[in-house]
Design a protein around this motif. Structure first.
Motif, mmCIF file in Angstrom:
data_model
loop_
_atom_site.group_PDB
_atom_site.id
_atom_site.type_symbol
_atom_site.label_atom_id
_atom_site.label_comp_id
_atom_site.label_asym_id
_atom_site.label_seq_id
_atom_site.Cartn_x
_atom_site.Cartn_y
_atom_site.Cartn_z
ATOM 1 N N ALA A 286 -12.956 28.951 15.508
ATOM 2 C CA ALA A 286 -12.406 28.182 14.396
ATOM 3 C C ALA A 286 -11.287 27.344 15.011
ATOM 4 N N MET A 287 -11.483 26.014 15.072
ATOM 5 C CA MET A 287 -10.570 25.175 15.845
ATOM 6 C C MET A 287 -9.535 24.440 15.009
ATOM 7 N N ALA A 288 -9.828 24.250 13.720
ATOM 8 C CA ALA A 288 -8.894 23.468 12.896
ATOM 9 C C ALA A 288 -8.744 24.121 11.525
ATOM 10 N N PRO A 289 -7.566 23.973 10.898
ATOM 11 C CA PRO A 289 -7.376 24.528 9.548
ATOM 12 C C PRO A 289 -8.324 23.841 8.569
ATOM 13 N N MET A 290 -8.787 24.558 7.592
ATOM 14 C CA MET A 290 -9.714 23.993 6.620
ATOM 15 C C MET A 290 -9.292 24.438 5.230
ATOM 16 N N MET A 291 -9.611 23.565 4.252
ATOM 17 C CA MET A 291 -9.406 23.934 2.845
ATOM 18 C C MET A 291 -10.707 23.658 2.140
ATOM 19 N N ALA A 292 -11.339 24.705 1.643
ATOM 20 C CA ALA A 292 -12.608 24.596 0.929
ATOM 21 C C ALA A 292 -13.631 23.781 1.738
ATOM 22 N N GLY A 293 -13.640 23.991 3.014
ATOM 23 C CA GLY A 293 -14.663 23.338 3.839
ATOM 24 C C GLY A 293 -14.257 22.023 4.444
ATOM 25 N N ASN A 294 -13.051 21.515 4.084
ATOM 26 C CA ASN A 294 -12.611 20.239 4.643
ATOM 27 C C ASN A 294 -11.490 20.456 5.648
ATOM 28 N N THR A 295 -11.585 19.727 6.756
ATOM 29 C CA THR A 295 -10.554 19.859 7.784
ATOM 30 C C THR A 295 -9.253 19.238 7.289
ATOM 31 N N VAL A 296 -8.165 19.967 7.488
ATOM 32 C CA VAL A 296 -6.850 19.453 7.050
ATOM 33 C C VAL A 296 -5.857 19.678 8.168
ATOM 34 N N THR A 297 -4.610 19.224 7.984
ATOM 35 C CA THR A 297 -3.591 19.488 8.999
ATOM 36 C C THR A 297 -3.045 20.899 8.802
ATOM 37 N N VAL A 298 -2.348 21.351 9.842
ATOM 38 C CA VAL A 298 -1.771 22.689 9.792
ATOM 39 C C VAL A 298 -0.790 22.786 8.625
ATOM 40 N N ASP A 299 0.035 21.740 8.461
ATOM 41 C CA ASP A 299 1.043 21.770 7.399
ATOM 42 C C ASP A 299 0.411 21.852 6.033
ATOM 43 N N GLU A 300 -0.622 21.050 5.829
ATOM 44 C CA GLU A 300 -1.314 21.070 4.524
ATOM 45 C C GLU A 300 -1.875 22.458 4.241
ATOM 46 N N ALA A 301 -2.510 23.042 5.241
ATOM 47 C CA ALA A 301 -3.148 24.341 5.029
ATOM 48 C C ALA A 301 -2.103 25.404 4.720
ATOM 49 N N SER A 302 -0.978 25.385 5.483
ATOM 50 C CA SER A 302 -0.001 26.445 5.219
ATOM 51 C C SER A 302 0.718 26.204 3.894
ATOM 52 N N ALA A 303 0.875 24.949 3.518
ATOM 53 C CA ALA A 303 1.479 24.677 2.209
ATOM 54 C C ALA A 303 0.586 25.202 1.086
ATOM 55 N N GLU A 304 -0.698 24.991 1.244
ATOM 56 C CA GLU A 304 -1.633 25.468 0.229
ATOM 57 C C GLU A 304 -1.631 27.005 0.168
ATOM 58 N N ALA A 305 -1.595 27.627 1.364
ATOM 59 C CA ALA A 305 -1.559 29.091 1.407
ATOM 60 C C ALA A 305 -0.306 29.602 0.726
ATOM 61 N N ASN A 306 0.832 28.918 1.000
ATOM 62 C CA ASN A 306 2.094 29.295 0.375
ATOM 63 C C ASN A 306 2.019 29.195 -1.138
ATOM 64 N N ARG A 307 1.411 28.102 -1.594
ATOM 65 C CA ARG A 307 1.293 27.863 -3.026
ATOM 66 C C ARG A 307 0.477 28.979 -3.691
#
Lengths: 467, 427
Positions: A286-307
């Motif tokens: 797994a090379m890149a952060p993903m949200m619901a199947g879409n590649t996102v940046t690390v910051d976006e992914a961790s912000a979403e996880a935080n939320r």
């Protein structure tokens, strides 16, 4: 303790020890092929002959038990000439094809020939040929020409792995090593013979012609394939020899795994599964952060996880038994008070795999279950508890078993399932960080970082601070 | 008959090998005397007094060998080495074929002296008639209560187990004989530990030659001192000598130790075939260094004298070589044998014996080059004393001996590409 004299040096030897053992322990080098500290004494290579005062003949140091006031000479002229003669005999039908031999560079025959052999061969006979590149199993080829018949591999299968699959057949100069009943050499510990073979007779088919060994260097690591947690060496390319133009992936490839001596845990052996550790590690990542199947940046992914976590009423985490002690500690300090903690076994025995045996292999196929259980107990996840957000740590997860909860997945390897996690955060593997594991007996074993982690991949311990 | 005979004291007939015939010539009386009237230590002392030395080749005093064994050990084994493989030697075969009972009696007496419950006979695999005769004799002896439980009604029991070899010369070496009995490949073991301490199945073991053990009944029947009176002072008794090669009457002869080689060859064997000159004698089986006619002129057949002459009495297989024989080709035959029979365990013998054979074969094909003889000497030096067992020495000694005494023939062969003695040996 007995005092003996080796080369005019008084050394202390243990009662019942051999001259060779005493010499090696005291830093005196006596050449040896067939002697191996974990195997019985064969005394057949004859290169360790030394002069023992009061004996009419030269004695093999490997079979000579020490006695009080024994006087041993390892560099006497007759010893040197006997050694040179033995090297002459060993090299007589040895092909000397070091240029195309994988063992060159870590070959004992090569080393001793330079150190103790004669400069020129005195033989003018054509070499006797034997079968080259014999198929021994899917993993090992045997070159009978290079074999010096030291019988280490034979003794290994008889005394350590107990499969007794190898033997020496025929007689005299026609002797050769073979699997005795025309079956593949499928001993679960078979690859250890590659390491104990003093020459290039037994070679790994997987590693064959991949690299010259002097381009590589070992890095201390721990095998993650079972709860034994054997010490291993991971062989990576030396920085000095990095490939710059073609095939840069070679610089971050683990070429092979070899056992690292650790008397506390695994002695000098590991199982074949351990020898395949680098292949296990080389699965699709797994090379890149993903949200619901879409590649996102690390910051976006961790912000979403935080939320997700902030909004959760009943969050939970399923721990990974592949997490190191340091990561578990970081999790405990930073995240554990806020979530319900569950544990699981990431890996179960695969089909056809040896589940457990008396030598090394353990039924628990995860390296750090001991610490997970010691720190967080043992509680399996149940969807019935009604968790609305679940953090899953580790791979091999079946999302369907998690119910309707939102999933935050921390994984090193690409999930095999179609259904996607709500947030997927890639984390580093054991090759990309250093740390410690506790094996099933609670013995701590350290692993070092072998490669740098890929850019978008993060260490799990760093992630917990952000969540 | 003026000489005392231990073996050749009866006429060989169709049934001279049977128990009845053996009893008729006084067989098993010694066993009865021993079991009913002697202590084990008395038997050992009697054998020591006889001065009997091992007949297998090394000539180690038998009584001393027995005394090395710790008699307090709960299990002790006795092995009879009947793997007679040395080229030129054929004495044990005669004993099996004609007087197996003598060996059986000797083994039971030795077992009694050593407190052995199970003793073994390791018999050469190629022996057919000897094996059948031995098994017949064992069966007779068992039925007569001479072997097995409560022998002759006494408290002493001893079984004899016969093990047939698989055809390896090296199994005549005592430690590989033991590994072979144990069921492993016949590889010699490193010494120490010696068999007297840790032998068969890790228990103290005595290994004696067939002829040695078959001599024991005579010694016990007639007394050790009587036996010691025969032969020379240091080498007592009689010995079987097998003479083969270019003599008119080859065969097996029983002679007292100290008998003259010349007398044996010219009187007992009727001289050299076709009245030729004697060229050389291999005095004790193929591995002993060769001797020249001048050296055997006054030589007597006892261990000390032959050793002083630079060779060994060995197993008593005398090979006589007539003038006109090509020594290069002869050595080639011998070296091929040792290369074929090297067990392959330890490096010097495995590689060296095959290497020497390669060189000598090349010379005998007329392809020898300058430096070959020095090369051979260098190889023997690398082998001798550096191997696990004595086979390496056995392979090197004939090469050294031939090169020393017949170097000119080898040099001629290398220089001219052919033998000094072309054509068949006319005899």
């Amino acid at each position: 303790m007995i005092e003996i004299t080796i080369d005019n040096k008084t050394v202390e030897a243990n009662e019942g020890e051999t001259v060779l053992q005493a010499a090696l322990r005291n830093g005196i080098e006596i050449p040896h092929f067939c002697y191996h500290p974990c195997l019985s004494i064969a005394g057949n290579c004859r290169v360790c002959l030394v002069k023992v005062d009061g004996r009419p003949k030269l004695m093999p140091a490997c079979n000579q038990t020490v006695a009080p006031n024994m006087v041993v000479e390892t560099e006497a002229p007759e010893v040197q000439s006997a050694r040179a003669a033995v090297m002459q005999f060993i090299m007589l039908n040895h092909p000397g094809d070091c240029g195309i031999c994988d063992k060159a560079g870590e070959c004992r025959v090569q080393e001793y020939q330079f150190k103790y052999g004669m400069a020129e061969p005195i033989s003018i006979e054509p070499k006797h040929h034997k079968k080259k590149f014999n198929y021994l199993s899917e993993r090992i080829v045997l070159d009978n020409e290079r074999c010096i018949l030291c019988s280490r591999c034979v003794r290994f299968t008889r005394e350590v792995s107990k499969s007794a699959q190898l033997g020496i057949v025929e007689r005299g100069s026609h002797s050769y090593v073979a699997r005795l009943d025309a079956q593949p050499f499928d001993d679960p510990y078979s690859d250890n013979v590659l390491g104990i073979c003093p020459t290039g007779a037994l070679l790994s088919r997987e590693f064959m012609y991949k690299s010259r060994v002097w381009y590589l260097e070992p890095v201390r690591s721990v095998c993650t394939r079972c709860a034994r947690g054997c010490s291993v060496n991971v062989w990576r390319r030396k920085k000095h020899w990095y490939v710059r133009s073609l095939g840069e992936e070679k610089n971050i490839t683990a070429y092979r795994i070899s056992p690292l001596e650790n008397p506390e845990i695994n002695g000098r052996w590991i199982c074949n599964t351990g020898f395949d550790l680098h292949k296990f590690m080389a699965r699709p990542r797994a090379m890149a952060p993903m949200m619901a199947g879409n590649t996102v940046t690390v910051d976006e992914a961790s912000a979403e996880a935080n939320r997700l976590l902030a909004g959760a009423t009943n969050p939970a985490i399923i721990l990974s038994a592949h997490a190191s002690n340091e990561e578990l500690q970081a999790f405990k300090e930073k995240l554990s008070p806020r979530v319900q903690v569950y544990t699981r076994e990431d890996y179960c025995p695969a089909e056809g795999e040896v589940v457990e045996d008396d030598l090394l292999i353990r039924a628990d196929k995860n390296p750090n279950s001991y610490s997970v259980h010691a720190m967080f107990g043992q509680k399996a996840f149940s969807a019935a508890a009604g968790h609305d957000v679940v953090i899953v740590w580790g791979d091999q997860v079946d999302y369907t078993s998690l119910g309707n909860a939102k999933i935050i997945h921390l994984t090193s390897y690409a999930p095999e399932q179609e259904t996607r996690a709500d947030v997927l955060l890639p984390i580093s593997t054991t090759f990309e960080r250093s740390g410690t594991f506790c094996n099933f007996e609670g013995k701590t074993n350290r692993f070092e970082q072998v490669f740098d982690k890929p850019k978008l991949v993060q260490h799990a311990s760093d992630l917990f601070g952000r969540l | 008959m003026t000489e005392t005979r231990v073996f050749f004291n009866f006429d060989v007939t169709a049934d001279s090998h049977t128990l009845a015939a053996y009893r008729q010539r006084g067989g098993y009386q010694a066993l009865e005397k021993v079991l009913k009237g002697m202590q084990p230590i008395d038997v050992e002392n009697e054998v020591k007094a006889s001065g009997l030395r091992g007949r297998g080749g090394a000539g180690f005093p038998t009584g001393m060998k027995w005394s090395f064994v710790n008699k307090q050990s709960p299990v002790i084994y006795l092995c009879c080495n009947a793997d007679e493989g040395e080229p030129g030697t054929f004495k044990d075969r005669w004993i099996f074929e004609n007087t197996s009972h003598q060996l059986i009696e000797g083994m039971i007496i030795a077992s009694y002296a050593l407190k052995v419950r199970h003793s073994f006979i390791y018999i050469r695999g190629e022996f057919d008639l000897p094996y059948r005769r031995l098994m017949e004799a064992l069966k007779e002896a068992k039925e007569a209560g001479l072997v097995g439980e409560k022998i002759l009604g006494t408290e002493f029991s001893c079984d004899i187990i016969v093990h047939q070899g698989g055809g390896a010369y090296v199994c005549g070496e005592e430690s590989s004989l033991l590994t072979s009995i144990e069921g492993f490949k016949g590889y010699p073991k490193n010494k120490p530990p010696f068999p007297a301490v840790k032998g068969l199945y890790q228990k103290p073991t005595v290994i004696n030659n067939v002829e040695t053990l078959a001599t024991i009944p005579w010694i016990l029947a007639n007394g050790g001192a009587t036996y010691a009176a025969i032969g020379t002072e240091k080498c007592s008794g009689t010995k079987l000598f097998g003479v083969s090669g270019h003599v008119n009457r080859p065969g097996l002869f029983e002679k007292p130790m100290g008998y003259s080689y010349k007398k044996l060859i010219y009187e007992d064997c009727g001289g050299i075939l076709g009245g030729k000159e004697l060229k050389a004698v291999i005095p004790g089986g193929s591995s002993t260094p060769v001797l020249l006619p001048s050296e055997i002129e006054t030589l007597t057949m006892d261990a000390e004298a032959v050793q002083a002459a630079g060779s060994m009495l060995g197993s008593g297989g005398v090979i006589v070589i007539a003038e006109g024989t090509c020594m290069v080709r002869l050595l080639q035959v011998l070296s091929r044998f040792y290369a074929h029979e090297s067990c392959g365990q330890c490096t010097p013998c495995r590689e060296g014996s095959a290497w020497m054979n390669d060189i000598i074969t090349r010379i005998s094909r007329g392809k020898g080059v300058k430096g070959d003889l020095e090369r051979l000497e260098c190889i023997t030096k690398g082998i001798m004393g550096n191997t696990v067992c004595a086979l390496g020495d056995a392979a090197s000694m004939p090469v050294n001996g031939f090169l020393k005494k017949f170097r000119h023939e080898f040099e001629y062969f290398i220089e001219h590409g052919r033998s000094m003695y072309d054509g068949r040996l006319e005899i």
